[in-house]
Design an enzyme around this catalytic site. Structure first.
Site, short mmCIF file in Angstrom:
data_model
loop_
_atom_site.label_atom_id
_atom_site.label_comp_id
_atom_site.label_asym_id
_atom_site.label_seq_id
_atom_site.Cartn_x
_atom_site.Cartn_y
_atom_site.Cartn_z
N THR A 1 1.96 -4.97 3.97
CA THR A 1 1.82 -5.48 5.33
C THR A 1 1.28 -6.91 5.36
O THR A 1 1.53 -7.65 6.31
CB THR A 1 0.87 -4.59 6.17
OG1 THR A 1 -0.40 -4.55 5.52
CG2 THR A 1 1.42 -3.20 6.32
N ASP A 2 0.54 -7.31 4.31
CA ASP A 2 -0.17 -8.59 4.38
C ASP A 2 0.75 -9.78 4.60
O ASP A 2 0.46 -10.66 5.42
CB ASP A 2 -1.00 -8.81 3.11
CG ASP A 2 -2.22 -7.90 3.04
OD1 ASP A 2 -2.57 -7.30 4.07
OD2 ASP A 2 -2.82 -7.80 1.96
N GLN B 1 -3.56 -21.73 17.77
CA GLN B 1 -4.39 -20.60 17.36
C GLN B 1 -4.36 -19.50 18.42
O GLN B 1 -4.75 -18.37 18.15
CB GLN B 1 -5.83 -21.07 17.14
CG GLN B 1 -5.96 -21.96 15.92
CD GLN B 1 -7.28 -22.71 15.85
OE1 GLN B 1 -8.32 -22.23 16.29
NE2 GLN B 1 -7.23 -23.91 15.31
N THR C 1 0.82 -1.22 0.00
CA THR C 1 0.00 0.00 0.00
C THR C 1 0.85 1.26 0.00
O THR C 1 0.48 2.28 -0.58
CB THR C 1 -0.88 0.00 1.28
OG1 THR C 1 -1.68 -1.18 1.25
CG2 THR C 1 -1.77 1.21 1.37
N SER D 1 1.80 -7.52 -1.50
CA SER D 1 2.56 -8.60 -0.85
C SER D 1 1.81 -9.93 -0.85
O SER D 1 2.39 -10.97 -0.56
CB SER D 1 3.00 -8.20 0.55
OG SER D 1 1.93 -8.23 1.44
N1 ASP Z 1 -2.39 -5.64 0.23
C1 ASP Z 1 -1.33 -4.77 0.70
C2 ASP Z 1 -0.02 -5.56 0.67
O1 ASP Z 1 0.21 -6.35 1.52
C3 ASP Z 1 -1.64 -4.29 2.07
C4 ASP Z 1 -0.61 -3.36 2.67
O2 ASP Z 1 0.44 -3.07 2.16
O3 ASP Z 1 -0.94 -2.89 3.79
O4 ASP Z 1 0.74 -5.38 -0.23
#
Ligand code: ASP
Length: 331
Positions: free
Chosen positions: A87-88, A266, A12, A56
């Site tokens: 972040t993913d 979990q 993102t 990601s």
């Molecule tokens: N879908 C994005 C990624 O992981 C989400 C992010 O960057 O927060 O590339």
């Protein structure tokens, strides 16, 4: 001035503020960041390279390897590395780098953002500036910086798809905190051997979450597949059913087929202890291996790494899984 290399890999952070969010061409990223954060050059002597520009979710193990090679080749030219990443799947990349680049001589910090840099109310700018500041400190390990905290990369988990504090480290205290001042707590890892590139990741792994009512017959195909290690994300201390819909025959069959059944939990906080309940003990007796306090993500990546190193020696993989390689498990 210290020299920092910023590697862009996607996420993102560098996307444009419209929906659905899409990645820019990698060539545009350097200008984009320089335009939005020109003052970075006051903190350090910055070089910038766009390795790729991916959501990601599209990251594959060979991308981890490319990032590791990039850093390995340039490690003596810089005082620190900051990797901009989605972040993913950030925690998977962090875990992989911690195993593929043991004992780095300088910080390797992954960061990203929940909102694109081009948005007014963005977290991208702060995350990048603080990561560069932290990369000037002698923290010689692979970390994730997000929000206000620096985490050991292979201990972190993504806990929110919306909050600016998107990560936490359930079983290892964070390494630094950014507020009015930067506080480094001193619990980072010191190098314990030589820095090297350890390539080779196996894809012969699989993970699934146990749930009450899971029909073991749906898992039968795994025993005959080429998979070498199966991670079962179990309940609490590492429990799964042993009465109705018992998973015992499945774990026994996997073990007899020369495969590993690895048990994570979990429950994010705490650890797996298969000796605590009869359910866990029987799974252990059937060949199940507890993953201690490792996250499921790190357990999976560690298995890819170990199976890549010892493809024909499952006993060594089983033994090394329980031993800390890069601070990923408490001993
Ligand atoms: N879908 C994005 C990624 O992981 C989400 C992010 O960057 O927060 O590339």
């Amino acid at each position: 001035m210290k020299k920092i290399l910023i590697l862009h890999t996607g996420g993102t952070f560098g996307m444009l503020p419209m929906l659905p969010r899409q990645t820019l061409a990698p060539g545009k990223i350097a200008e984009h960041i320089t335009a939005f954060v020109p003052e970075l050059t006051k903190i350090a002597d910055i070089d910038f390279e766009a390795v790729f520009n991916l959501d990601s979710a599209d990251m594959q193990p060979h991308h981890w390897q490319t990032i590791a090679e990039y850093i390995h080749r340039r490690v003596h030219d810089y005082d620190g590395f900051v990797i901009i990443h989605g972040t993913d799947s950030m925690v998977y990349t962090a875990a992989a780098l911690s195993f593929m680049l043991p004992n780095p001589p300088c910080p390797v910090i992954l960061t990203g953002s929940q909102r694109p840099l081009a948005e007014i109310r963005t977290d991208a700018r702060g995350n990048l500036v603080n990561s560069v500041e932290l990369a000037l400190h002698p923290i010689r390990e692979v970390c994730i910086f997000f929000g206000t905290r620096l985490f050991r990369g292979n201990r972190a988990v993504k806990i929110s798809s919306t909050d600016f504090t998107a990560f936490e480290s359930p079983n290892y205290p964070h390494i630094a905190e950014v507020g009015l001042d930067i506080r480094v707590f001193g619990n980072h890892r010191e190098p314990r051997g030589k820095f090297e590139l350890v390539p080779g990741l196996s894809g012969e792994v699989l993970a699934f979450s146990f749930f009450p009512g899971l029909k073991p017959e749906y898992l039968d195909f795994l025993t005959k597949s080429s998979v070498k290690a199966v991670v079962i994300e179990a309940l609490g201390m590492g429990n799964v059913s042993i009465k109705e819909n018992s998973l015992l025959p499945f774990v026994t069959a996997l073990t007899q087929a020369g495969k590993l059944a690895v048990i994570t939990s979990q429950s994010r906080h705490g650890r797996v202890d298969l000796s605590c309940y009869e359910n866990g003990l029987l799974i252990q007796n059937a060949g199940g291996v507890g993953a201690g306090d490792m996250t499921t993500e790190t357990t999976l990546v560690k298995l890819m790494h170990l199976l890549g190193q010892y493809p024909d020696d499952l006993e060594t993989v089983r033994e090394r899984l329980k031993v800390p390689l890069s601070g990923e498990i408490s001993s």
